[in-house]
Design an enzyme around this catalytic site. Structure first.
Site, PDB file in Angstrom:
ATOM      1  NE  ARG A 169      83.265  28.833  69.621  1.00 62.04           N
ATOM      2  CZ  ARG A 169      83.068  29.620  68.576  1.00 62.04           C
ATOM      3  NH1 ARG A 169      84.040  30.386  68.127  1.00 62.04           N
ATOM      4  NH2 ARG A 169      81.907  29.657  67.963  1.00 62.04           N
TER       5      ARG A 169
ATOM      6  CG  ASN B  30      84.925  26.268  67.595  1.00 60.68           C
ATOM      7  OD1 ASN B  30      84.901  25.805  68.722  1.00 60.68           O
ATOM      8  ND2 ASN B  30      83.816  26.611  66.954  1.00 60.68           N
TER       9      ASN B  30
END
Length: 95
Positions: A23, A41
């Site tokens: 990320r 996520n």
């Protein structure tokens, strides 16, 4: 796709993409490309990406997420393209 046209991508990335800095990697790359949106996520182990910007910048971002950080192992990147809705300000990691 026409270069410079504002578009939106929705992508689902699978593989070893959680717990490996994916990320933050995506956020850094998106900001460098001046793309707006978010990455998070998912409970199934995948990563979700929603982003808007010039087509060429989004194509570069999608190329980058195919690779990911060195610690990641990307298996699939499913991408849907649509028209931009100017829905985001900046780019962030969602939790």
């Amino acid at each position: 796709m026409e270069t410079g046209t504002e578009k939106r991508v929705s992508a689902r990335i699978t593989g070893r993409v959680q717990g490996v800095g994916f990320r933050n990697f995506t956020r850094r790359r998106a900001r460098r490309l001046d793309v707006t949106g978010w990455v998070r996520n998912e409970s199934d182990g995948s990563v979700r990406l929603e982003a808007e910007g010039p087509t060429d910048a989004l194509e570069s971002l999608i190329e980058a997420v195919h690779e990911g950080p060195r610690t990641a192992r990307v298996e699939t990147v499913d991408v849907d393209w649509s028209d931009a809705a100017d829905a985001f300000e900046g780019f962030r990691v969602r939790r």
